[in-house]
Design a protein around this motif. Structure first.
Motif, PDB file in Angstrom:
ATOM      1  N   ALA A  96       0.806  -1.226   0.000  1.00 52.84           N
ATOM      2  CA  ALA A  96       0.000   0.000   0.000  1.00 52.84           C
ATOM      3  C   ALA A  96       0.838   1.275   0.000  1.00 52.84           C
ATOM      4  O   ALA A  96       0.295   2.357  -0.171  1.00 52.84           O
ATOM      5  N   GLY A  97       2.150   1.148   0.178  1.00 52.51           N
ATOM      6  CA  GLY A  97       3.011   2.332   0.139  1.00 52.51           C
ATOM      7  C   GLY A  97       2.993   3.087   1.449  1.00 52.51           C
ATOM      8  O   GLY A  97       3.475   2.604   2.472  1.00 52.51           O
ATOM      9  N   THR A  98       2.431   4.301   1.434  1.00 51.13           N
ATOM     10  CA  THR A  98       2.290   5.120   2.643  1.00 51.13           C
ATOM     11  C   THR A  98       0.855   5.619   2.724  1.00 51.13           C
ATOM     12  O   THR A  98       0.076   5.509   1.767  1.00 51.13           O
ATOM     13  N   GLN A 111       3.824   5.674  15.870  1.00 51.16           N
ATOM     14  CA  GLN A 111       3.489   4.624  14.912  1.00 51.16           C
ATOM     15  C   GLN A 111       3.946   5.033  13.514  1.00 51.16           C
ATOM     16  O   GLN A 111       3.974   6.228  13.188  1.00 51.16           O
ATOM     17  N   VAL A 112       4.321   4.036  12.697  1.00 49.62           N
ATOM     18  CA  VAL A 112       4.841   4.300  11.359  1.00 49.62           C
ATOM     19  C   VAL A 112       3.777   4.008  10.304  1.00 49.62           C
ATOM     20  O   VAL A 112       2.786   3.323  10.571  1.00 49.62           O
ATOM     21  N   HIS A 113       3.995   4.538   9.087  1.00 55.37           N
ATOM     22  CA  HIS A 113       3.021   4.407   7.996  1.00 55.37           C
ATOM     23  C   HIS A 113       2.645   2.951   7.734  1.00 55.37           C
ATOM     24  O   HIS A 113       1.462   2.616   7.590  1.00 55.37           O
ATOM     25  N   ARG A 114       3.639   2.088   7.636  1.00 56.19           N
ATOM     26  CA  ARG A 114       3.370   0.688   7.296  1.00 56.19           C
ATOM     27  C   ARG A 114       2.405   0.059   8.287  1.00 56.19           C
ATOM     28  O   ARG A 114       1.467  -0.657   7.901  1.00 56.19           O
ATOM     29  N   ASN A 115       2.613   0.321   9.566  1.00 52.54           N
ATOM     30  CA  ASN A 115       1.757  -0.273  10.582  1.00 52.54           C
ATOM     31  C   ASN A 115       0.352   0.311  10.558  1.00 52.54           C
ATOM     32  O   ASN A 115      -0.634  -0.405  10.748  1.00 52.54           O
ATOM     33  N   VAL A 116       0.251   1.628  10.351  1.00 54.58           N
ATOM     34  CA  VAL A 116      -1.078   2.252  10.295  1.00 54.58           C
ATOM     35  C   VAL A 116      -1.866   1.714   9.101  1.00 54.58           C
ATOM     36  O   VAL A 116      -3.075   1.489   9.184  1.00 54.58           O
ATOM     37  N   TYR A 163       3.300  -5.494  13.600  1.00 54.40           N
ATOM     38  CA  TYR A 163       2.736  -4.165  13.363  1.00 54.40           C
ATOM     39  C   TYR A 163       2.488  -3.405  14.664  1.00 54.40           C
ATOM     40  O   TYR A 163       1.724  -2.435  14.694  1.00 54.40           O
ATOM     41  N   LEU A 164       3.108  -3.835  15.754  1.00 48.07           N
ATOM     42  CA  LEU A 164       3.003  -3.124  17.015  1.00 48.07           C
ATOM     43  C   LEU A 164       3.797  -1.821  16.956  1.00 48.07           C
ATOM     44  O   LEU A 164       4.739  -1.682  16.173  1.00 48.07           O
ATOM     45  N   ALA A 165       3.404  -0.872  17.800  1.00 44.01           N
ATOM     46  CA  ALA A 165       4.095   0.415  17.814  1.00 44.01           C
ATOM     47  C   ALA A 165       5.553   0.237  18.204  1.00 44.01           C
ATOM     48  O   ALA A 165       5.854  -0.403  19.213  1.00 44.01           O
ATOM     49  N   PRO A 166       6.495   0.770  17.424  1.00 44.45           N
ATOM     50  CA  PRO A 166       7.917   0.645  17.773  1.00 44.45           C
ATOM     51  C   PRO A 166       8.186   1.244  19.150  1.00 44.45           C
ATOM     52  O   PRO A 166       7.578   2.233  19.548  1.00 44.45           O
ATOM     53  N   GLY A 167       9.078   0.616  19.885  1.00 48.38           N
ATOM     54  CA  GLY A 167       9.428   1.120  21.206  1.00 48.38           C
ATOM     55  C   GLY A 167       8.553   0.613  22.324  1.00 48.38           C
ATOM     56  O   GLY A 167       8.811   0.888  23.496  1.00 48.38           O
TER      57      GLY A 167
END
Length: 648
Positions: free
Chosen positions: A23-25, A185-190, A374-378
């Motif tokens: 899906a890109g961003t 949260q990053v684009h890929r995970n959202v 796909y969990l939030a980094p950190g």
């Protein structure tokens, strides 16, 4: 969990959402959607109706303006907006520019917002022009940009600077250390979580979705992108402006199809539907989260919505978004007295873990642990797992039932609250020596917070004074509604606080001073009756403040619904905030009614001479700060209204 489309449900044009890796961003997917549906409604409010083409153009201008201001990809931008369309255009512009957004809820106290702006490292703040002074105070020297100036920029042919692994946003949740906790949260995970919500609710370009949650909540992320990345229309709802009855009328007029809220707001909506005999025939999905659905909620759903309307229960958190989802039709009957948790969504594994860290196999109890890439980094462990702190019981058929918490975190009106943060705020007050905050269920059947306190020697804090002080540092939903003053906190044999021995705030209640004046005149009595129904109080004086008696924004909306149905059909929600006492609100209603309304004597409590006579008979009760120490008032009212502080 049923998957077939119920008979009679509209065809929304749903198509499976692509995997995040394809899906890109968020920005790229939005541009593709806008190109596919340029003339469809994208963002609709009572004052705004933007098509995808218009939303595309406005967000491009915002992106160009941010770049012109010197902001560079990878930096953070704080957004201070009320619940409206401008926030949507701005956050899309931020994402297009390769930046990440930090939503600052304008309803939060200024010190909390200032901390979030500082802690996040935001390079600049964006707001509407009328809020520039407030934003400047929060910015502490950072640039402050006006939305109205940004959208004057020429969008030209902007290049999307976002990357799949680039940060999309930072949300702040309640923190156990006494400070709000950031979750990025990053684009890929959202995009993955958007896929879960899109396919789970079968959202398509023919849908019209509510957006009730504040932008600072994860549920707002679900609704915003599930609409705007699928060609559907997004309807930001400001409950504080519309009220419950206004929300109902607007949803009926606009034929909304997907409704998402916490349970207290849903219960208030159903109450309004039944009292006004108003239906929502276009509604096809009710997504309810933040708390446990009981059989009474399922019965209300079956009574008030058509057979094609389905109900969805979502489980998750800011760190993992929606991890478990159950979507059922009206014929579903849960195996127990509550709506059970759903099944793990795609790309997610959920297990139960006992106190020794071992996986619980088969029937049993344990902490819910979510495993996903796909969990939030950190916020994740080395094995990509996240310990939620929630306890669940697995039945023989594999069904999971939520049974409590492993720590001191609670949900109030569907919003996560760390009691440690509230206790820390209380202990900062000069009148408080010790404080313990615990959840309890009030006489209206809703979860609330109770503060058990030991005062500093020589002081006698009041509930009204404590509420007022806490509202200066905590969001409304985290402010306790009940306060119990103790000589000392109970201790266990090991000298730890014995939370189980704390007195029940319901039985520890002290009645309010009942020597003050009483509401007089038909309108004052009507307002007092509405307060009684919603707050359960029987002793409110005409000059007592609604919020000092434990009122909240959602309960104010419930009062508004009752009064517009009975004595004041033209009353606005904002009127109740301008007139938060029985006397002032009755006078406002009387003035608005004009010469055709009730007489001044009957409506607003009598003439000034009569008011003086009443005051002479009974000492006037002060409106704030001097009420006796209170927990909850005597029982009364119905069980449909919610406790407070929701960002509706």
């Amino acid at each position: 969990m049923t998957t077939d489309i119920p008979s009679g449900a509209p065809d929304t044009g749903h198509r499976p959402f692509p995997a995040a890796e394809r899906a890109g961003t968020l920005a790229h997917r939005f541009l593709e959607t806008a190109a596919a549906y340029p003339d469809r409604d994208a963002v609709v409010t009572p004052a705004t109706r933007w098509t995808y083409q218009e939303t595309d153009r406005l967000s491009a201008r915002v992106a160009a303006g941010l770049a012109a201001a010197g902001l560079r990809p990878g930096e953070r931008v704080a957004l201070l907006f009320s619940h409206g369309a401008e926030m949507i255009a701005t956050l899309l512009g931020v994402l297009r520019a390769g930046l990440s957004y930090v939503p600052l809820d304008a309803a939060y106290p200024e010190p909390r917002l200032a901390y979030m702006a500082e802690d996040s490292g935001a390079r600049a703040l964006v707001t509407v022009r009328e809020s520039l002074a407030s934003a400047t105070a929060l910015a502490q020297g950072r640039p402050v940009l006006a939305y109205e100036d940004l959208v004057l920029h020429d969008e030209g042919h902007p290049v999307v600077r976002a990357t799949p692994d680039g940060e999309a946003y930072v949300l702040y949740t309640s923190g156990s250390t006494g400070r709000p906790k950031p979750v990025a949260q990053v684009h890929r995970n959202v995009l993955h979580h958007t896929r879960v919500w899109t396919d789970g609710l079968r959202i398509g370009p023919g849908d019209r979705l509510t957006l009730q949650s504040a932008y600072s909540w994860d549920s707002a992320v679900q609704d915003t992108f599930a609409a705007l990345l699928n060609g559907a229309a997004l309807y930001p709802v400001d409950l504080k402006s519309l009220g419950v009855s206004g929300l109902l009328e607007w949803m009926a007029r606009e034929s909304l199809t997907v409704y998402h809220s916490t349970l207290p707001v849903f219960r208030a909506l159903v109450r309004a539907m039944e009292s006004r005999a108003t239906a929502l025939p276009a509604m096809r999905v009710l997504a309810l989260g933040g708390d446990t659905l009981h059989l009474s909620d399922l019965d209300a759903y079956r009574r008030s919505f058509g057979p094609h309307c389905r109900i969805a229960g979502a489980y998750g958190s800011t760190e993992c978004s929606c991890a478990l989802l159950r979507v059922e039709d009206p014929g579903y009957r849960p195996p127990t007295g509550v709506f059970p948790l759903g099944l793990p969504v795609v790309g997610t594994t959920v297990r139960l873990q006992d106190g020794e860290g071992r996986t619980v196999e088969g029937p049993g109890e344990g902490e819910i642990v979510v495993l996903s890439p796909y969990l939030a980094p950190g916020t994740v462990a080395a094995d990509l797992s996240y310990r939620t702190g929630d306890l669940a019981r697995r039945l023989a058929d594999g069904t999971l039932l939520l049974i409590g918490r492993a720590d001191f975190q609670v949900k109030i009106s569907g919003i996560r609250v760390e009691t440690g943060e509230v206790e820390s705020a209380l202990k900062e007050l000069p009148q408080v020596r010790e404080a313990v905050v615990m959840p309890f269920t009030d006489r209206l059947g809703e979860r609330q917070l109770a503060a058990h306190l030991v005062a500093e020697p020589g002081t006698r804090p009041t509930a009204a004074g404590l509420r007022a002080a806490l509202r200066g540092v905590l969001p409304d939903h985290a402010v306790p509604t009940a306060y119990v003053l103790l000589d000392e906190l109970p201790l266990t044999a090991n000298h730890k606080i014995d939370r189980k021995a704390l007195p029940d705030p319901l039985t520890a209640a002290r009645s309010a001073d009942d020597t003050g004046p009483r509401p007089a005149g038909s309108l004052e009595r009507a307002v007092a009756a509405a307060w009684h129904e919603v707050l359960g109080t029987t002793g409110a004086g005409p000059d007592d403040n609604f919020f000092d008696l434990g009122g909240t924004s959602l309960r104010m909306a419930a009062v508004h619904e009752r009064l517009t149905r009975t004595v004041a059909p033209g009353l606005r929600m904002t009127d109740l905030y301008r007139a938060p006492t029985i006397r002032s609100l009755a006078r406002l209603i009387w003035r608005a009614a004009g010469p055709t309304g009730p007489s001044s004597e009957d409506a607003a409590g009598g003439t000034a001479r009569g008011a003086r006579r009443r005051t002479a008979r009974r000492p006037r009760r002060p409106s704030t700060g001097a009420a006796p120490f209170l927990t909850l008032p005597p029982p009364g009212g119905d069980r449909t209204m919610a406790p407070g502080g929701t960002r509706d």
